[in-house]
Design a protein around this motif. Sequence first.
Motif, PDB file in Angstrom:
ATOM      1  N   LEU A  25       1.080  -1.500   0.111  1.00  0.00           N
ATOM      2  CA  LEU A  25       0.256   0.107   0.134  1.00  0.00           C
ATOM      3  C   LEU A  25       1.063   1.567   0.020  1.00  0.00           C
ATOM      4  N   ARG A  26       2.261   0.997   0.403  1.00  0.00           N
ATOM      5  CA  ARG A  26       3.238   2.425   0.694  1.00  0.00           C
ATOM      6  C   ARG A  26       3.541   2.407  -0.957  1.00  0.00           C
ATOM      7  N   ALA A  27       3.760   2.084  -0.979  1.00  0.00           N
ATOM      8  CA  ALA A  27       4.617   1.489  -2.391  1.00  0.00           C
ATOM      9  C   ALA A  27       3.584   1.548  -3.542  1.00  0.00           C
ATOM     10  N   LEU A  28       2.402   1.793  -3.182  1.00  0.00           N
ATOM     11  CA  LEU A  28       1.523   2.303  -3.757  1.00  0.00           C
ATOM     12  C   LEU A  28       0.661   3.571  -4.286  1.00  0.00           C
ATOM     13  N   ALA A  29       0.919   4.038  -2.633  1.00  0.00           N
ATOM     14  CA  ALA A  29       0.733   5.416  -2.581  1.00  0.00           C
ATOM     15  C   ALA A  29       2.066   6.616  -3.388  1.00  0.00           C
ATOM     16  N   ASN A  30       2.746   5.893  -2.959  1.00  0.00           N
ATOM     17  CA  ASN A  30       4.091   6.532  -3.432  1.00  0.00           C
ATOM     18  C   ASN A  30       4.444   7.004  -4.740  1.00  0.00           C
ATOM     19  N   LEU A  31       3.853   5.821  -5.451  1.00  0.00           N
ATOM     20  CA  LEU A  31       3.604   5.633  -7.624  1.00  0.00           C
ATOM     21  C   LEU A  31       2.458   6.567  -7.545  1.00  0.00           C
ATOM     22  N   LEU A  32       1.385   6.639  -6.796  1.00  0.00           N
ATOM     23  CA  LEU A  32       0.485   7.485  -7.263  1.00  0.00           C
ATOM     24  C   LEU A  32       0.819   8.708  -6.513  1.00  0.00           C
ATOM     25  N   LEU A  33       1.761   9.518  -6.147  1.00  0.00           N
ATOM     26  CA  LEU A  33       2.079  10.699  -5.132  1.00  0.00           C
ATOM     27  C   LEU A  33       2.864  11.041  -6.037  1.00  0.00           C
ATOM     28  N   VAL A  34       4.254  10.782  -7.472  1.00  0.00           N
ATOM     29  CA  VAL A  34       5.281  10.529  -8.012  1.00  0.00           C
ATOM     30  C   VAL A  34       3.988  11.298  -9.686  1.00  0.00           C
ATOM     31  N   GLY A  35       2.959  10.099  -9.727  1.00  0.00           N
ATOM     32  CA  GLY A  35       2.445  10.366 -11.058  1.00  0.00           C
ATOM     33  C   GLY A  35       1.318  11.680 -11.196  1.00  0.00           C
ATOM     34  N   VAL A  36       1.074  11.607 -10.582  1.00  0.00           N
ATOM     35  CA  VAL A  36      -0.115  13.080  -9.834  1.00  0.00           C
ATOM     36  C   VAL A  36       1.332  14.428 -10.273  1.00  0.00           C
ATOM     37  N   VAL A  37       2.358  14.529  -9.806  1.00  0.00           N
ATOM     38  CA  VAL A  37       3.581  15.337  -9.674  1.00  0.00           C
ATOM     39  C   VAL A  37       3.971  15.755 -11.312  1.00  0.00           C
ATOM     40  N   ILE A  38       4.107  14.344 -11.542  1.00  0.00           N
ATOM     41  CA  ILE A  38       4.483  14.900 -13.143  1.00  0.00           C
ATOM     42  C   ILE A  38       3.250  14.269 -13.738  1.00  0.00           C
ATOM     43  N   ALA A  39       2.287  14.498 -13.861  1.00  0.00           N
ATOM     44  CA  ALA A  39       0.869  14.846 -14.495  1.00  0.00           C
ATOM     45  C   ALA A  39       0.739  16.515 -14.555  1.00  0.00           C
ATOM     46  N   LEU A  40       1.324  16.846 -13.231  1.00  0.00           N
ATOM     47  CA  LEU A  40       0.730  18.024 -12.855  1.00  0.00           C
ATOM     48  C   LEU A  40       2.027  19.175 -13.581  1.00  0.00           C
ATOM     49  N   LEU A  41       3.099  18.770 -13.380  1.00  0.00           N
ATOM     50  CA  LEU A  41       4.391  19.506 -14.382  1.00  0.00           C
ATOM     51  C   LEU A  41       4.034  19.671 -16.393  1.00  0.00           C
ATOM     52  N   PHE A  42       3.488  17.928 -16.445  1.00  0.00           N
ATOM     53  CA  PHE A  42       3.180  18.177 -18.096  1.00  0.00           C
ATOM     54  C   PHE A  42       2.042  18.905 -18.303  1.00  0.00           C
ATOM     55  N   GLY A  43       0.669  18.871 -17.495  1.00  0.00           N
ATOM     56  CA  GLY A  43       0.305  19.899 -17.561  1.00  0.00           C
ATOM     57  C   GLY A  43       0.270  21.049 -17.605  1.00  0.00           C
ATOM     58  N   GLY A  44       1.356  21.559 -16.620  1.00  0.00           N
ATOM     59  CA  GLY A  44       1.666  22.690 -16.668  1.00  0.00           C
ATOM     60  C   GLY A  44       1.645  23.606 -17.899  1.00  0.00           C
ATOM     61  N   ALA A  45       2.534  22.867 -17.728  1.00  0.00           N
ATOM     62  CA  ALA A  45       4.061  22.817 -19.251  1.00  0.00           C
ATOM     63  C   ALA A  45       2.922  23.023 -20.419  1.00  0.00           C
ATOM     64  N   PHE A  46       2.100  22.209 -21.054  1.00  0.00           N
ATOM     65  CA  PHE A  46       1.214  22.040 -22.089  1.00  0.00           C
ATOM     66  C   PHE A  46       0.317  23.205 -21.595  1.00  0.00           C
ATOM     67  N   LEU A  47       0.032  24.041 -20.747  1.00  0.00           N
ATOM     68  CA  LEU A  47      -1.290  25.159 -20.436  1.00  0.00           C
ATOM     69  C   LEU A  47       0.238  26.919 -20.873  1.00  0.00           C
ATOM     70  N   GLY A  48       1.088  26.407 -20.069  1.00  0.00           N
ATOM     71  CA  GLY A  48       2.009  27.361 -20.366  1.00  0.00           C
ATOM     72  C   GLY A  48       2.410  27.623 -21.761  1.00  0.00           C
ATOM     73  N   LEU A  49       2.251  27.008 -22.411  1.00  0.00           N
ATOM     74  CA  LEU A  49       2.682  26.756 -24.069  1.00  0.00           C
ATOM     75  C   LEU A  49       1.450  27.547 -24.880  1.00  0.00           C
ATOM     76  N   ARG A  50       0.253  26.863 -24.552  1.00  0.00           N
ATOM     77  CA  ARG A  50      -0.981  27.307 -25.249  1.00  0.00           C
ATOM     78  C   ARG A  50      -1.326  28.868 -24.582  1.00  0.00           C
ATOM     79  N   LEU A  51      -1.258  29.413 -23.424  1.00  0.00           N
ATOM     80  CA  LEU A  51      -0.774  30.947 -23.646  1.00  0.00           C
ATOM     81  C   LEU A  51       0.174  31.208 -24.016  1.00  0.00           C
ATOM     82  N   ARG A  52       1.215  30.740 -24.122  1.00  0.00           N
ATOM     83  CA  ARG A  52       2.663  31.359 -25.373  1.00  0.00           C
ATOM     84  C   ARG A  52       2.274  31.604 -26.160  1.00  0.00           C
TER      85      ARG A  52
END
Length: 186
Positions: A25-52
């Motif tokens: 469970l702890r390993a799954l929680a860590n993977l989920l947390l890392v996935g959310v952080v990566i998704a937020l980084l890519f989503g922010g980069a995508f939105l930033g490029l669209r705004l530019r």
Amino acid sequence: MPPRLDPRDWERLFSPHVHRRGGILRALANLLLVGVVIALLFGGAFLGLRLRDAQIEARIATVTAAVATNEVLIVLRSTQEARNATATVEALTMPSPAPAPADSLGRGTVIAGGNLRSEPLVVPETVLGQICVGDEVLFLQEQNLADGVRWYQIRLLSTAADCAPERVPVETVGWASSLLLSPPAP
């Protein structure tokens, strides 16, 4: 079967410096947390490029509009200069208009385009053709109708811009409402 824990092993199991295994469970929680952080980084980069891209498109549209406006202003300025030169040449070459004949009410211009009629009556059968804004007219006769509308019998002296295919030719005599004409000037 696993051995039973001895309650005396409390210090060994729960001391602050003991290495603990997390489990699945702890390993799954860590993977989920890392996935959310990566998704937020890519989503922010995508939105930033669209705004530019949107900002760049807005700048291009602004510059294009400014260039188009400047081109229109240049064309209008050169057209106005040509009209002024033409008007000056025409004023120098054309004789001044003759004064209105003694039997007329005066001269004027058409201030709102409309119908020239064979008699001061608004019915389709009386329409001779169109008079256009800027046409010069000679007032021949005035008639006030019972409904309070003033009509003038006019002769078209000269035409301004070509506004309608049904326009009446120069020297046509007919009736027009006073709402379409400037007041007569001697």
